[in-house]
Design an enzyme around this catalytic site. Structure first.
Site, short mmCIF file in Angstrom:
data_model
loop_
_atom_site.label_atom_id
_atom_site.label_comp_id
_atom_site.label_asym_id
_atom_site.label_seq_id
_atom_site.Cartn_x
_atom_site.Cartn_y
_atom_site.Cartn_z
N HIS A 142 0.80 -1.24 0.00
CA HIS A 142 0.00 0.00 0.00
C HIS A 142 0.83 1.28 0.00
CE1 HIS A 142 -3.60 -2.32 0.63
NE2 HIS A 142 -3.24 -2.75 1.83
C1 TV7 Z 1 -0.78 -5.36 3.68
N1 TV7 Z 1 -8.23 -2.53 8.84
C2 TV7 Z 1 -2.57 -4.10 4.95
C3 TV7 Z 1 -4.03 -3.93 5.33
C4 TV7 Z 1 -4.30 -2.56 5.92
C5 TV7 Z 1 -5.72 -2.38 6.40
C6 TV7 Z 1 -7.58 -1.40 8.66
C7 TV7 Z 1 -7.45 -1.82 10.79
C8 TV7 Z 1 -7.10 -1.69 12.21
C9 TV7 Z 1 -6.10 -0.79 12.56
C10 TV7 Z 1 -5.74 -0.67 13.91
C11 TV7 Z 1 -6.41 -1.46 14.87
C12 TV7 Z 1 -7.71 -2.45 13.21
C13 TV7 Z 1 -9.21 -4.17 13.86
C14 TV7 Z 1 -8.16 -2.83 10.15
C15 TV7 Z 1 -10.33 3.31 7.47
C16 TV7 Z 1 -9.72 3.14 8.78
C17 TV7 Z 1 -10.30 2.18 9.78
C18 TV7 Z 1 -7.70 2.74 12.49
C19 TV7 Z 1 -8.19 2.12 13.77
N2 TV7 Z 1 -7.39 -2.34 14.49
C20 TV7 Z 1 -2.27 -5.28 4.05
C21 TV7 Z 1 -5.99 -0.97 6.81
C22 TV7 Z 1 -7.41 -0.76 7.33
C23 TV7 Z 1 -4.73 0.21 14.31
N3 TV7 Z 1 -7.67 0.66 7.46
O1 TV7 Z 1 -2.97 -5.19 2.81
C24 TV7 Z 1 -4.38 0.31 15.65
O2 TV7 Z 1 -8.68 -3.34 12.85
O3 TV7 Z 1 -9.86 0.45 7.14
C25 TV7 Z 1 -8.89 1.16 7.38
C26 TV7 Z 1 -9.02 2.67 7.63
C27 TV7 Z 1 -9.24 4.38 9.48
C28 TV7 Z 1 -8.21 4.03 10.55
N4 TV7 Z 1 -8.79 3.07 11.53
C29 TV7 Z 1 -9.29 1.84 10.89
O4 TV7 Z 1 -2.69 -6.49 4.64
C30 TV7 Z 1 0.15 -5.45 4.82
N5 TV7 Z 1 -7.12 -0.94 9.82
C31 TV7 Z 1 -6.04 -1.36 16.23
C32 TV7 Z 1 -5.03 -0.47 16.60
ZN ZN Z 2 -4.03 -7.29 3.38
#
Ligand code: TV7
Ligand code: ZN
Ligand code: CA
Length: 378
Positions: A142
């Protein structure tokens, strides 16, 4: 392929950095670099190191990282620490650091380690020193030129492909992580020297939100980005069928000179962030399919958030790449407690999520991809 024809055993090089598993994104963060230590332990305890050449990779240099990333972003990653973070708060938004991409101790060092391994892997393939190179710490698909995204800070895949392009005319990138490989697709969106193919969950909402069938590339790169959007709960048979169909079409039309395969293990059933139903065997089947094309290949990791299954999956895939069958009983090792209660290599992972991919949907996706590939022949 003369290089492969001159000997019949596949030569595998395994890049593992002893320190890369010791970084921490934070207590509650789903990304656990420790899974790399766990994977390496299983690989060694199964004796797979005897069938590969093992390398302790070099860290990537600043100049190597600057081949893709912007100087101000690299400078920021080098200087920021949890202790001085407040001085940098005004640029956190610009570089997209925060909850998903937190500042942790040794962040730049971590990036140098996993990216160094992918760059070294590319050089090994170019030198003809191996047929297959493995870097389970890589696959952080990403990261963008000037920003972090989705747990990724430096895009080791883009750096590895840029290196491969110094020698190989056409590079195929294949991504079986459950998330769309947006950073790699974006980096090569307007060139025909890299074809990107990502299989992922897509509904317009699931992270990162891109990967629609209609994202096909632009200018010289038109038709060279392939997206295979899937719904929740896809099972082994449907996934393997679609993967084989798409990849046979891609290989026949594009005829790549090298392949990079991203093996994100969050497409497995029971993943903490995922929602597919794949078994470790089916995930590994995709690796076998790519290996059987007999083209120089780099294999990297990626996502995977149920740590015990990530280690199982990448160990099994290492065994496929070196042609060594493994017992389903895990070998005794200091981390055996992670694999309770079954202590097996192949636990049952499917059935948690209902399969929303009906036959008609899968046929439509295949047809749309095949139609796109027909433009390449013309
Ligand atoms: C390659 N999903 C990476 C995949 C990246 C996914 C996301 C989380 C997450 C982050 C945390 C956390 C989480 C239980 C899950 C819109 C948001 C929602 C942050 C809380 N728990 C790969 C990225 C994805 C961080 N992000 O492809 C700290 O889930 O959906 C989102 C973005 C905004 C930010 N918030 C989540 O597999 C390596 N994040 C707990 C603590
Ligand atoms: Zn992934
Ligand atoms: Ca993907």
């Amino acid at each position: 392929n003369m290089r492969l024809a001159s000997h019949n055993k596949t030569r595998v090089a395994y890049f593992h950095d002893e320190g890369v598993g010791n970084y921490h994104y934070g207590e509650r963060h789903p990304m656990k670099p420790h899974r790399l230590t766990l994977t390496n332990h299983l690989v060694l305890n199964y004796g797979l190191h005897k069938k590969m050449e093992i390398f302790q990779p070099r860290r990537a240099t600043d100049n190597e990282i600057l081949e893709f990333h912007a100087p101000d972003y690299v400078d920021f990653l080098k200087r920021v620490t949890p202790d001085n973070a407040e001085e940098f708060e005004q640029v956190f938004q610009r570089f997209n650091v925060g909850d998903d991409c937190p500042i942790f101790d040794g962040i730049y060092d971590f990036c140098q380690r996993y990216a160094g391994a992918s760059i070294e892997a590319s050089r090994k393939l170019i030198a003809g020193g191996a047929d297959i190179c493995i870097n389970w710490s890589g696959g952080l698909h990403h990261a963008k030129k000037s920003e972090a995204s989705g747990f990724c800070f430096v895009n080791d895949i883009v750096l590895g492909i840029l290196e491969l392009l110094r020698y190989f005319p056409r590079v195929l990138y294949v991504d079986i992580d459950i998330h769309h490989g947006d950073g790699v697709q974006e980096a090569f969106y307007s060139t025909d020297r890299v074809m990107t193919v990502s299989f992922h969950k897509y509904n317009g909402d699931f992270f990162p939100g891109t990967g629609h069938l209609d994202e096909i590339g632009s200018s010289l790169g038109k038709y060279y980005s392939v997206n295979v959007p899937l719904r929740d709960g896809i099972d082994d048979d449907a996934y393997i069928w679609l993967f084989q169909e798409v990849m046979d079409g891609v290989m026949a039309t594009y005829q790549p000179s090298a392949i990079v395969l991203q093996c994100g293990a969050d497409s497995l059933g029971c993943d903490r962030l995922g929602c597919f139903n794949l078994s470790i065997e089916a995930h590994g089947r995709c690796v076998q399919i790519m290996k059987d094309y007999k083209i120089p290949m780099m294999v990297v990791g990626g996502g995977g958030y149920t740590v015990r299954n990530v280690a199982r999956c990448w160990t099994y895939e290492t065994s496929i790449l070196v042609d060594q069958e493994l017992s389903n009983d895990l070998p005794p090792n200091e981390y055996i407690d992670f694999f309770r209660p079954d202590y097996q290599l192949h636990p049952h992972l499917s059935g948690r999520v209902e399969n929303q991919n009906d036959r008609q949907y899968l046929l439509k996706v295949r047809e749309r991809v095949m139609e796109q590939l027909r433009y390449l022949d013309a």
